[in-house]
Design an enzyme around this catalytic site. Structure first.
Site, PDB file in Angstrom:
ATOM      1  N   LYS A 115       0.817  -1.211   0.000  1.00  0.00           N
ATOM      2  CA  LYS A 115       0.000   0.000   0.000  1.00  0.00           C
ATOM      3  C   LYS A 115       0.852   1.263   0.000  1.00  0.00           C
ATOM      4  O   LYS A 115       0.456   2.277  -0.581  1.00  0.00           O
ATOM      5  CB  LYS A 115      -0.927   0.010   1.219  1.00  0.00           C
ATOM      6  N   ARG A 290      -6.539  -8.255  -9.816  1.00  0.00           N
ATOM      7  CA  ARG A 290      -7.262  -9.510 -10.084  1.00  0.00           C
ATOM      8  C   ARG A 290      -8.633  -9.182 -10.667  1.00  0.00           C
ATOM      9  O   ARG A 290      -9.042  -8.023 -10.645  1.00  0.00           O
ATOM     10  CB  ARG A 290      -7.458 -10.265  -8.757  1.00  0.00           C
TER      11      ARG A 290
END
Ligand SMILES: Nc1ncc2cc(-c3cccc4ccccc34)c(N3CC[C@@H](N)C3)nc2n1
Ligand SMILES: [Ca+2]
Length: 447
Positions: A115, A290
């Protein structure tokens, strides 16, 4: 085109991938652990193999799956979502075995999995971020940063994601107490104890942009999905497009998502997550490398098959869709039909489905793998099916979803259907008046 694809997943997404392959004339290989032996996706594949160790780790066994793919002569592997979908080691193991990983390149997966790295890149690109810090070295550093940012702040794990490793602090005492806890939890859960803090937005919309990139630098975005209706980071209902964004903000967020993807050398599909406040200020959160559970509603309003495009892109085909050809037509709502009891704190409900009748009719799509007699195992997530309703107007879509939910029959296990029927009748939902706090605030009055 690939001759044979191994689907390294289970349940509804495995069936979704098998269907996409069938339409492309590709043979399919399913894997299953014992509890899934009689599942529909296993029957629909051309070949199916039991993987060990069961009942769960067989789906996470990187080298076992790659070995099997080689032995059965698969030339590509589709990871679906969850399990190994965002695992760079799995993507690399496939490549090393000469098998195409149907997803982004491992470098992009790795970069977006951290992150702090994602935030740093977004900052460099001038994409709006919530006030926050890089990874913290001490509690004192967190405290002085929080003084600048202003409470409440959210403590986030660098290697976290999808809501794991998040803690909200409303004052300094809470921050001093929670930082060490967050670090030890992150160490345990992700093997990386680094945490950072961000200004906590109290009542945001959680809006994500779908992007698709080929291997030659062409990138398009396919609009947004509003995923604010979640409970403890489990999404329940998703809608597309959002009722909040203007065309101008949609374009700004879409362009920002494309710039981020381009900067990291992204290829294949991905989702860029933002928080949006009531004044339509948007802030980058993280990027998911994804296909997502809720990809369905984007497919319904754009008419674009995201899973088939994943396969074509992985095969090396250039993107044939231009940005100006992406149009959002009408609305779509997805309800996740989970085997959980909304009247009992959403406790998972296992057992045998004694009756199953799924709705249909104009504008209704069901992505699911349940049939009568299916035994809902306790080992996996509780998703039984995704019910998607599409309509020309928002009102029509809500009415259609309400009608479909009322038709849905699943007996033998408790499901989230009764809650969704109430939500479709709720004035705030119908007016698009919901934030990430919607479920928390509304649940008592809805049930
Ligand atoms: N600075 C700041 N403020 C508010 C937030 C709100 C969310 C959030 C978004 C959506 C649902 C949530 C439910 C409970 C708690 C947080 C959320 C959030 N996350 C992070 C993971 C992503 N999937 C959701 N990050 C936030 N960050
Ligand atoms: Ca995420």
């Amino acid at each position: 085109m690939f001759k044979k694809v191994l689907v390294a997943n289970r349940g509804e997404i495995a069936l979704r991938i098998i269907r996409a392959c069938k339409e492309l004339g590709i043979r399919t290989v399913a894997i299953y652990c014992e509890p899934d032996a009689t599942a529909r996706y296993v029957k629909k594949a051309d070949e199916a193999y039991l993987v060990t160790p069961g009942p769960l780790r067989g789906y996470l066994n990187i080298y076992g799956i790659v070995e099997l793919a080689k032995n059965v002569g698969a030339d590509a592997i589709h990871p679906g979502y969850g399990f190994l979908a965002e695992n760079p080691q799995f993507a690399e193991a496939c490549t090393q075995a000469g098998i195409t990983f149907i997803g982004p390149n491992p470098q992009a997966i790795r970069k977006m999995g951290l992150k702090d790295e994602a935030r740093r890149i977004a900052q460099k690109l001038g994409i709006p971020l919530l006030p926050g810090t890089p990874p913290l070295h001490s509690i004192d550093e967190a405290v002085s940063a929080a003084r600048q940012i202003g409470y409440p702040v959210m403590v986030k794990a660098v290697a976290g994601g999808g809501g794991r490793g998040l803690r909200i602090c409303y004052d300094e005492e809470s921050l001093r107490r929670q930082i060490p806890i967050a670090m030890s939890e992150a160490k345990k859960a992700f093997g990386d104890e680094r945490v950072f803090i961000e200004k906590y937005l109290e009542r945001p919309h959680h809006i994500e942009i779908q992007i698709m990139a080929d291997k030659y630098g062409k990138i398009i975005h396919l609009g947004e999905r509003d995923c604010s209706i979640q409970r403890r980071h489990q999404k329940l209902i998703e809608i597309a497009p959002s009722l909040l964004l203007t065309e101008k903000v949609r374009c700004q967020m879409g362009e920002a998502a494309k710039r981020l993807a381009y900067e990291v050398g992204y290829d294949n599909v991905g989702t860029v997550e933002f928080l949006v406040d009531e004044n339509l200020n948007y802030y980058f959160l993280e990027m998911n490398t994804r296909i997502q559970v809720e990809h369905t509603i984007t497919e319904e309003i754009t008419g674009i098959d995201l899973v088939q495009n994943m396969i074509k892109i992985a095969y090396g085909e250039p993107l044939e869709i231009k940005q100006y050809e992406v149009t959002l037509n009408g609305y779509a709502i997805q309800c996740r039909i989970n085997a959980e009891d909304p009247l009992n704190d959403f406790l998972p409900s296992t057992g045998t489905v004694t009756a199953y009748y799924s709705p249909g009719g104009f504008g209704i799509r069901i992505d699911g793998h349940v049939t009568e007699g299916y035994n809902v195992p306790p080992y996996y997530d509780s998703l039984l099916a995704k019910l998607v309703a599409r309509g020309r107007t928002w009102e029509e879509t809500v009415r259609r979803m309400h009608r479909a939910l009322s038709e849905y029959i699943i007996r033998g296990v408790k499901t989230t259907i009764p809650l969704y029927i109430k939500i479709m009748e709720d004035e705030d939902f119908r007016k698009g008046n919901f934030s990430t706090k919607y479920i928390e605030e509304k649940l008592p009055s809805l049930l």
